[in-house]
Scaffold this motif. Structure first.
Motif, PDB file in Angstrom:
ATOM      1  N   ALA A   7       0.861  -1.186   0.000  1.00 43.98           N
ATOM      2  CA  ALA A   7       0.000   0.000   0.000  1.00 43.98           C
ATOM      3  C   ALA A   7       0.897   1.236   0.000  1.00 43.98           C
ATOM      4  CB  ALA A   7      -0.919   0.018   1.217  1.00 43.98           C
ATOM      5  N   GLU A  87      -5.995   2.512   1.557  1.00 40.61           N
ATOM      6  CA  GLU A  87      -5.486   1.385   0.772  1.00 40.61           C
ATOM      7  C   GLU A  87      -5.338   0.132   1.628  1.00 40.61           C
ATOM      8  OE1 GLU A  87      -2.213   1.840  -1.935  1.00 40.61           O
ATOM      9  OE2 GLU A  87      -2.359   4.028  -1.809  1.00 40.61           O
ATOM     10  N   VAL A  88      -4.850   0.295   2.841  1.00 45.49           N
ATOM     11  CA  VAL A  88      -4.672  -0.852   3.740  1.00 45.49           C
ATOM     12  C   VAL A  88      -6.025  -1.482   4.064  1.00 45.49           C
ATOM     13  CG1 VAL A  88      -3.949  -1.550   6.059  1.00 45.49           C
ATOM     14  CG2 VAL A  88      -2.499  -0.007   4.709  1.00 45.49           C
ATOM     15  N   GLY A  91      -7.260  -3.198   0.943  1.00 44.26           N
ATOM     16  CA  GLY A  91      -6.423  -4.331   0.579  1.00 44.26           C
ATOM     17  C   GLY A  91      -6.601  -5.529   1.477  1.00 44.26           C
TER      18      GLY A  91
END
Length: 262
Positions: A7, A87-88, A91
């Protein structure tokens, strides 16, 4: 369970406790300026057990076993990290979740929640948050630079950051002491927040005063509860873990609810 996720253009370590996100909501831990996934110790595991939620702690780039970063960090580094947080979360397949941020991690959570929060955000536990700089805090940050140079602090931090130890320390210390950072202020993000928050503040915090808490109470677009911790400095979950765990668990159970999205 430990692993890595990519990320923000970096390989980031994470540690997971409790059920996976397809089974239950998740508490997402964001560490302080000298922290890492491992420095939360057993607190995420205990909170997961107390709430039935999953818990994930991750090390930002330049910390722990994550990829290093180039220095100096920009003054807007916490804004950049707020985008990486999204993003984390995406993801890792996280749906319903609560952010638990400490110090810089709490500030990153506030920016994230007040700008482009990931779907499923239910609330935030904000431990020793900063929304603007104060001479009180900057003086403490300047003092710890000498501590790092003259004591075993570097050696102790290296146990958690390994080869990243100097990047972790200087990446935090140098940017906070940058003259341009004195104007740093994230109060503009507070009115756009739409989720409840629990602010946990040590009454003897060497890095921030009660003015930080009052600013969040006054300006947040979501309801704000406050837990003051007497005889406590900057790390309530380490100094008074049982009190913080009880309050955080009650808050998480309340905001997640019985029918919350996973």
């Amino acid at each position: 369970m430990a692993g890595f996720i990519r990320a923000g253009g970096a390989r980031l370590e994470y540690r997971w406790a409790g059920p996976r996100p397809d089974r239950a909501p998740t508490v997402v831990f964001l560490h302080e300026g000298l922290g890492s996934a491992g420095l939360w110790r057993d607190f995420p595991v205990r909170l997961a057990a107390a709430t039935g939620c999953g818990a994930v702690a991750w090390s930002r780039a330049g910390y722990g076993a994550s990829d290093p970063v180039s220095l100096p960090r920009p003054v807007r580094f916490m804004h950049d990290e707020a985008a990486v947080l999204g993003e984390v979360i995406g993801g890792l397949g996280i749906g319903g979740h609560v952010l638990f941020g400490h110090s810089d991690g709490a500030s990153i959570a506030l920016i994230h929640a007040g700008s482009a929060p990931a779907p499923g955000l239910r609330g935030m536990v904000l431990e020793a948050p900063h929304v603007f700089t104060e001479p009180h805090g900057l003086a403490s940050i300047a003092a710890i630079r000498d501590v790092y140079r003259t004591t075993d602090l570097r050696e102790r931090l290296a146990r958690h950051h390994g080869a990243n130890v100097d990047v972790a320390f200087r990446g935090w210390n140098d940017v906070w002491l940058d003259p341009d950072f004195r104007a740093w202020n994230i109060e503009a993000y507070l009115p756009a927040i739409r989720v409840p928050a629990l602010v946990v503040q040590g009454e003897d915090d060497e890095y921030g005063t009660w003015r930080q808490v009052e600013a969040i109470q006054r300006q947040s677009g979501g309801p704000v509860a406050v837990l003051p911790i007497p005889q406590c400095g900057h790390s309530p979950h380490r100094e008074h873990p049982d009190a913080v765990l009880a309050a955080a668990a009650a808050f998480v159970r309340r905001v997640i609810g019985s029918g919350a999205e996973r």
